[in-house]
Design a protein around this motif. Structure first.
Motif, short mmCIF file in Angstrom:
data_model
loop_
_atom_site.label_atom_id
_atom_site.label_comp_id
_atom_site.label_asym_id
_atom_site.label_seq_id
_atom_site.Cartn_x
_atom_site.Cartn_y
_atom_site.Cartn_z
N ARG A 88 75.79 -2.01 52.87
CA ARG A 88 76.73 -0.92 53.54
C ARG A 88 76.72 0.35 52.89
NH1 ARG A 88 81.20 -1.88 56.66
NH2 ARG A 88 79.97 -3.19 57.91
N HIS A 89 77.16 0.37 51.56
CA HIS A 89 77.15 1.37 50.79
C HIS A 89 76.02 2.25 50.73
CE1 HIS A 89 79.17 3.82 47.68
NE2 HIS A 89 77.94 3.99 47.06
N LEU A 90 74.65 1.60 50.61
CA LEU A 90 73.58 2.46 50.40
C LEU A 90 73.21 2.96 51.66
CD1 LEU A 90 71.35 -0.22 48.19
CD2 LEU A 90 72.40 1.86 47.40
N GLY A 91 73.54 2.37 52.84
CA GLY A 91 73.31 2.78 54.13
C GLY A 91 74.12 3.93 54.33
N ALA A 92 75.44 4.05 53.88
CA ALA A 92 76.36 4.97 54.35
C ALA A 92 76.46 6.23 53.17
CB ALA A 92 77.79 4.44 54.40
N VAL A 93 76.18 5.86 52.20
CA VAL A 93 76.29 7.17 51.14
C VAL A 93 74.94 7.46 50.52
CG1 VAL A 93 77.13 7.55 48.78
CG2 VAL A 93 78.72 6.14 50.49
N GLY A 94 74.04 6.54 50.58
CA GLY A 94 72.59 6.81 50.08
C GLY A 94 72.29 6.15 48.77
N TRP A 108 67.36 3.81 40.44
CA TRP A 108 68.13 4.09 41.65
C TRP A 108 67.75 3.31 42.55
CZ3 TRP A 108 71.81 7.78 42.64
CH2 TRP A 108 72.06 8.56 41.40
N TRP A 109 68.44 2.88 43.46
CA TRP A 109 68.03 1.83 44.79
C TRP A 109 68.63 2.67 46.25
CZ3 TRP A 109 65.76 -2.36 43.21
CH2 TRP A 109 65.70 -2.81 41.93
N ARG A 110 67.87 2.11 47.15
CA ARG A 110 68.13 2.70 48.39
C ARG A 110 67.70 1.57 49.23
NH1 ARG A 110 63.49 7.21 48.38
NH2 ARG A 110 61.74 5.74 48.38
N GLY A 111 68.30 1.35 50.68
CA GLY A 111 68.03 0.48 51.52
C GLY A 111 66.73 0.88 52.16
N VAL A 112 66.22 -0.26 52.41
CA VAL A 112 64.69 -0.16 52.95
C VAL A 112 64.76 0.16 54.56
CG1 VAL A 112 62.61 -1.24 53.81
CG2 VAL A 112 63.39 -1.77 51.66
N ARG A 113 64.39 1.52 54.74
CA ARG A 113 64.35 2.06 56.27
C ARG A 113 63.48 1.20 57.08
NH1 ARG A 113 67.03 6.91 56.90
NH2 ARG A 113 66.83 6.02 59.08
N SER A 114 63.98 1.38 58.40
CA SER A 114 63.12 0.63 59.51
C SER A 114 63.05 -0.76 59.58
CB SER A 114 61.71 1.51 59.40
OG SER A 114 61.65 3.02 59.83
N LEU A 115 64.05 -1.29 58.90
CA LEU A 115 64.16 -2.92 59.14
C LEU A 115 64.82 -2.97 60.34
CD1 LEU A 115 65.04 -4.11 55.42
CD2 LEU A 115 62.77 -4.10 56.72
#
Length: 191
Positions: A34-40, A84-91
Motif C-alpha cells: 500500500r505504501h509503495l503504491g501510494a507514496v512511491g 530502493w524498492w517499488r511495486g511491480v506495475r501492471s500486475l
C-alpha cells in the motif's frame, strides 16, 4: 475474451499462484505494498520509519515480496547497501481456483480475505465519517441489478479494464492534483 486475455490486452500481467497468495497473507506485506503504491519507491529505512517497524523486519518482508514478483528493486537508484524498492506495475493479482489450492493454501486465502475485509470495513467507516469534509474526493455507489453469472463475469472484467485505463502510480506523469485513491468493488447474490 477471457480474464487473462483482457489483462494481457491492457498490458497487464496476471499472477495467480499460491506463492503470491502466501506472500500477500501477511498484514505488514500488505501495508508495504500500500505504501509503495501510494507514496512511491522507498528503502527499507524509509519504509521502517513510515510504517513504524524496524529495518531488519522490513528487509525480510521486502525479500518475500520480491521473490513473489510483487515488488522490484530500482538498480539505478540503489547505492551501496541501500536498495530502493517499488511495486511491480501492471500486475493483475487473481486468486487461484479453490479446487487447485491445498488445504493450507485455502486457510491462507481465508486469512487474506479476513484481513482485507477488516481493511474494507475501516475504509467504509472513513467514507461515512469523512465524506462531508472530503471536498468531493470521496465518491461511492450502491446498486441492485439482476445479472446472469456470465454477465457478472463480464461486469467484473469491464471494471478491471476501467481500472487499467485510469491506472497510474506515484512514478508516472500524474497531474499535480492527482492523489492516491482506494477503490473497492465486489458483487454477491442478494437472495
Amino acid at each position: 475474451m477471457t480474464n487473462e486475455r483482457r489483462a494481457e490486452a491492457a498490458g497487464r500481467h496476471t499472477v495467480n499462484s499460491p506463492e503470491v497468495l502466501k506472500a500477500l497473507s501477511h498484514p505488514l506485506r500488505l501495508r508495504i505494498l500500500r505504501h509503495l503504491g501510494a507514496v512511491g519507491p522507498a528503502t527499507s529505512t524509509t519504509l521502517a520509519a513510515a510504517l513504524g517497524e524496524n529495518t531488519g523486519t522490513l528487509s525480510y518482508h521486502l525479500r518475500m515480496l520480491e521473490r513473489s514478483g510483487l515488488i522490484e528493486d530500482i538498480p539505478e537508484r540503489s547505492t551501496g547497501r541501500e536498495r530502493w524498492w517499488r511495486g511491480v506495475r501492471s500486475l493483475d493479482i487473481r486468486r487461484p481456483p479453490q479446487d487447485e489450492l491445498t488445504e493450507a493454501e485455502r486457510v491462507m486465502s481465508a486469512e487474506l480475505d479476513r484481513m482485507r475485509m477488516e481493511e474494507d470495513i475501516e475504509l467504509a467507516r472513513q467514507f461515512t465519517a469523512g465524506q462531508a469534509e472530503s471536498e468531493g474526493w470521496m465518491r461511492g455507489s450502491r446498486s441492485l441489478i439482476h445479472l446472469t453469472k456470465g454477465e457478472l463475469d463480464a461486469f467484473h472484467d469491464d471494471y478491471l479494464a476501467l481500472l487499467a485505463r485510469y491506472a497510474r502510480g506515484p512514478e508516472d506523469d500524474a497531474p499535480d492534483d492527482a492523489r492516491p485513491v482506494l477503490l473497492r468493488w465486489f458483487g454477491l447474490p442478494a437472495d
